[in-house]
Design a protein around this motif. Structure first.
Motif, short mmCIF file in Angstrom:
data_model
loop_
_atom_site.label_atom_id
_atom_site.label_comp_id
_atom_site.label_asym_id
_atom_site.label_seq_id
_atom_site.Cartn_x
_atom_site.Cartn_y
_atom_site.Cartn_z
N GLN A 121 0.94 -1.06 0.29
CA GLN A 121 -0.13 -0.05 0.08
C GLN A 121 0.91 1.29 0.03
N LEU A 122 0.54 2.22 -0.68
CA LEU A 122 1.03 3.54 -0.81
C LEU A 122 1.04 4.19 0.45
N VAL A 123 1.98 4.51 1.22
CA VAL A 123 1.94 5.27 2.45
C VAL A 123 2.65 6.64 2.54
N ALA A 124 3.41 6.91 1.72
CA ALA A 124 3.99 8.37 1.89
C ALA A 124 4.73 8.49 0.20
N CYS A 125 5.29 9.61 0.11
CA CYS A 125 6.20 9.80 -1.32
C CYS A 125 7.32 10.56 -0.67
N ALA A 126 8.48 10.21 -1.50
CA ALA A 126 9.63 11.04 -1.39
C ALA A 126 9.60 11.95 -2.42
N MET A 127 10.23 13.11 -2.07
CA MET A 127 9.92 14.22 -3.06
C MET A 127 11.25 15.19 -3.28
N ILE A 128 11.63 15.66 -4.31
CA ILE A 128 12.45 16.71 -4.48
C ILE A 128 12.24 17.83 -5.11
#
Length: 257
Positions: free
Chosen positions: A214-221
């Motif tokens: 399940q998608l729980v978060a996202c890493a972002m730049i």
């Protein structure tokens, strides 16, 4: 009987306190008694009493110049245990450090709260010119990289409800075009905001999955637009996806082959 009758009053006081606290936003961090009273539909004397109590507990503090209020450091003591118990945040931190080092840009961790993307960790770029935001910032603009990413994995019916009812701000393209874009985001596993919500910003977001898939978060730049050309953007995408995959692996996720 008297105890039972007192419950609605106690409940209403708590609701009023929460309503007052919700008046402090990223866009409006300093707010006066009159402004709050108008927003929450309470008498100014009631708002003053609530703020006075919150000030004693350091949940809010008074700005000496304007005599208005801002959120205080006492909130950290309240929110600290919640943030500390976000497993994904603890696991992600060292990988976000590596992501920042590799790209020299701001590395961010966002989670999804039903209809908004919320930043829960941010490691600012070491460069003098950088793109940063306030911790706890909330995003509901459809073309924000993190919002695209989360919506790409959202239940289709709920996603369409958010878009059609206006919970997500979609004003730059027809909904069918946007939904097709989300399919592309899901296929490749990352989303790009190349100056679409702000002419000064580029952002790349990649999904983080747990052991259940399940998608729980996202890493972002997040980076200033002026220094991200086509080649730089490609590298940002590669590094962000790699970081998200590493965090997912540490959370027990196994990629389908």
């Amino acid at each position: 009987m008297s105890e039972a009758r007192s419950e609605p009053r106690g409940a209403s006081v708590i609701v009023n306190v929460l309503d007052v606290l919700r008046c402090f936003t990223v866009q409006q961090p300093i707010v006066g008694v009159t402004e709050i009273a108008e927003q929450v539909n309470l008498h100014k004397s009631s708002v003053s009493r609530i703020l006075s109590t919150l000030e004693q507990e350091r949940v809010v503090e008074r700005d000496e110049q304007t005599r208005k209020y801002r959120l205080g450091l006492g909130l950290i003591a309240i929110a600290g245990p919640l943030l500390a118990n976000l497993d994904v945040r603890r696991v992600a931190y060292p990988i976000l450090e590596d992501l920042r080092e590799a790209t020299q840009e701001t590395a961010v961790l966002n989670i999804w709260e039903g209809s908004e993307s919320v930043s829960v960790e941010q490691l600012p770029s070491p460069r003098l010119v950088k793109h940063t935001s306030v911790m706890g910032s909330r995003y509901r603009t459809a073309l924000s990289a993190s919002v695209q990413l989360f919506l790409a994995y959202e239940d289709p019916q709920y996603r369409e409800k958010l878009l059609t009812e206006g919970s997500i701000d979609l004003t730059q393209m027809p909904i069918n075009t946007y939904l097709a874009r989300l399919e592309t985001v899901r296929e490749r596993g990352y989303a790009v905001n190349y100056g679409e919500t702000s002419a000064e910003e580029v952002a790349v977001a990649a999904g983080i999955f747990d052991h259940r898939g399940q998608l729980v978060a996202c890493a972002m730049i997040a980076a200033p637009f002026y220094r991200v050309g086509a080649e730089e953007l490609e590298q940002l995408c590669l590094h962000t996806v790699s970081a998200a995959d590493q965090i997912s692996t540490r959370l027990g996720h196994r990629k389908e082959k």
